[in-house]
Design a protein around this motif. Structure first.
Motif, PDB file in Angstrom:
ATOM      1  N   THR A 130       0.843  -1.184   0.000  1.00  0.00           N
ATOM      2  CA  THR A 130       0.000   0.000   0.000  1.00  0.00           C
ATOM      3  C   THR A 130       0.886   1.245   0.000  1.00  0.00           C
ATOM      4  N   HIS A 271      -0.011   4.580   9.586  1.00  0.00           N
ATOM      5  CA  HIS A 271      -0.134   3.233   9.008  1.00  0.00           C
ATOM      6  C   HIS A 271      -1.150   2.397   9.787  1.00  0.00           C
ATOM      7  N   SER A 298       0.973  -6.990   3.139  1.00  0.00           N
ATOM      8  CA  SER A 298       0.197  -7.912   2.309  1.00  0.00           C
ATOM      9  C   SER A 298       0.052  -9.248   3.021  1.00  0.00           C
TER      10      SER A 298
END
Length: 412
Positions: A130, A271, A298
């Motif tokens: 991301t 985050h 991920s």
């Protein structure tokens, strides 16, 4: 996540200005060979030609010898499975396939495509991060580079002083500290400090807010106990210029590192997984960001905690042949990830009783300190992996049994 069977396999030989591309079909026939420029137009040309191969990007897998960069981003954004391959693996494959030893960019692209086609069942495609993870990784890696540069510059300054004015390295404990840099700015050579007495040293310490516990007399004793520095008129000027130059570099790098520390903390706070990594004992903000930056976000990237541990170089490599059997240190890994994990593990044992016990038992089994820390880091990977999958901060009561311990021992 394994690589699916594809209709076409693309090998790209990466270079600074142009990239050689080779396309093979499922039978191994080369259907296209061309080069592209490392430009926006070059990327567009590549994507257009790949788009004509199949309507579904998942039927066209691409391999190249690097895991990131704008070309990799462009391919991932277009939906193509991208497989980073090891340069060492490609070299070994080329040596076995190209018996003549011939080498060219086009030939290397063909070797990469062939390797991808025949080894696809063993290869894992890259998983895109991301934007938040990319931001953390960018500032963390840049900060680590700055720290390495600062260490190298400090070593260079120390070597210079040892050669021409050894006493200057003995006055203050840390040559990188603000007070030490101020001292070298005011007294860059032994000649400049020739008239330095106790009163001047005391005044200097007061002016620059020296917080050490040594008196001016003690600091002067340290300075004068070292070998005398050079006072040759011709050499003094050169040494002064060199010392002041390195001091200026250290000051700049120190200021830049502080700015990056603030940036790391800010991006970490934004985050979604920050709470997981900052909840770990003694992780702090910087080390938590270092672990998160290399671990990624991920959930499809790893099929088990052992995959994470292998990437971080925390699992040993076993070599067995006939009667020979040995367990070796793992060299092929993400070095930054290993450093981040072992730093955290070493710190954690000073706060977590569980971590201290794992470390102690590793030492009792005969491991040295670095090995015992890697054993502990591997154990922590299992714990963090469970927190990460649950998307929950670390809770000793909930995650303390996330790793299975056989006979009270963590595997070496």
């Amino acid at each position: 996540m394994s690589l699916p069977e594809c209709d076409f396999y693309v090998g790209i030989d990466w270079a600074a200005q142009t990239h050689a591309v080779c396309v093979q079909d499922a039978a191994g026939k080369i259907t296209a060979q061309f080069t592209i420029e490392h430009t926006a137009d070059g990327f567009a040309t590549l994507l257009a030609r790949l788009g004509r191969l199949a309507s579904d990007p998942m039927q066209v897998s691409v391999a190249l010898e690097r895991p990131d960069g704008r070309l990799v981003d462009a391919l991932l954004e277009a939906g193509y499975p991208v497989v980073p391959v090891s340069p060492n693996a490609i070299k070994t494959w080329r040596d076995g396939e190209v018996l003549s030893g011939a080498k060219s960019d086009a030939g290397d692209a063909a070797v990469i495509a062939e390797y991808l086609r025949l080894r696809s069942h063993r290869l894992r495609p890259a998983t895109p991060f991301t934007a938040q993870t990319k931001a953390v990784r960018t500032v963390v890696r840049t900060r680590d580079d700055i720290v390495a540069m600062r260490t190298a510059t400090a070593n260079q300054l120390t070597a210079l002083l040892d050669a021409h004015w050894p006493g200057a390295t003995k006055v203050f404990a840390d040559i990188e500290s603000p007070i030490a840099l101020e001292f070298l700015t005011r007294y860059p050579t032994a000649k400049h400090a020739a008239g330095l007495g106790e009163k001047r040293m005391a005044a200097f310490c007061v002016k620059h807010g020296y917080s050490g516990r040594r008196s001016a007399a003690e600091l002067l004793t340290r300075l004068r106990a070292a070998p005398a520095g050079t006072t040759d008129p011709d050499l003094v000027e050169a040494v002064r210029d060199a010392v002041l130059a390195l001091v200026a570099v250290l000051r700049t790098l120190g200021a830049v590192r502080k700015d990056l520390d603030r940036s790391v903390t800010a991006h970490l706070g934004e985050h979604p997984d920050a709470a997981i990594f900052t909840s770990l004992p003694r992780s702090g903000q910087i080390n938590a960001a270092q672990v998160l930056a290399e671990w990624g976000d991920s959930r499809q990237a790893y099929d088990s905690p052992d995959a994470v541990a292998a990437l971080a170089g925390l699992t040993p490599v076993t070599k067995a042949s006939g009667k020979y059997h040995a367990v070796h240190f793992r060299w092929a890994c993400n070095k930054g990830f290993r450093k981040a994990m072992t730093t955290f593990a070493d710190n954690s044992r000073h706060q977590s009783p569980w971590a201290a016990d794992v470390y102690r038992r590793a030492i009792q089994r005969g491991h040295d300190h670095p090995h015992a820390v890697r054993v502990l880091a591997r154990a922590w990977v299992h714990v963090i992996y469970r927190c990460w999958l649950d998307r929950q901060p670390y809770d000793p009561a909930r995650h303390g049994n996330a790793i299975k311990i056989n006979n009270g021992q963590i595997a070496a």
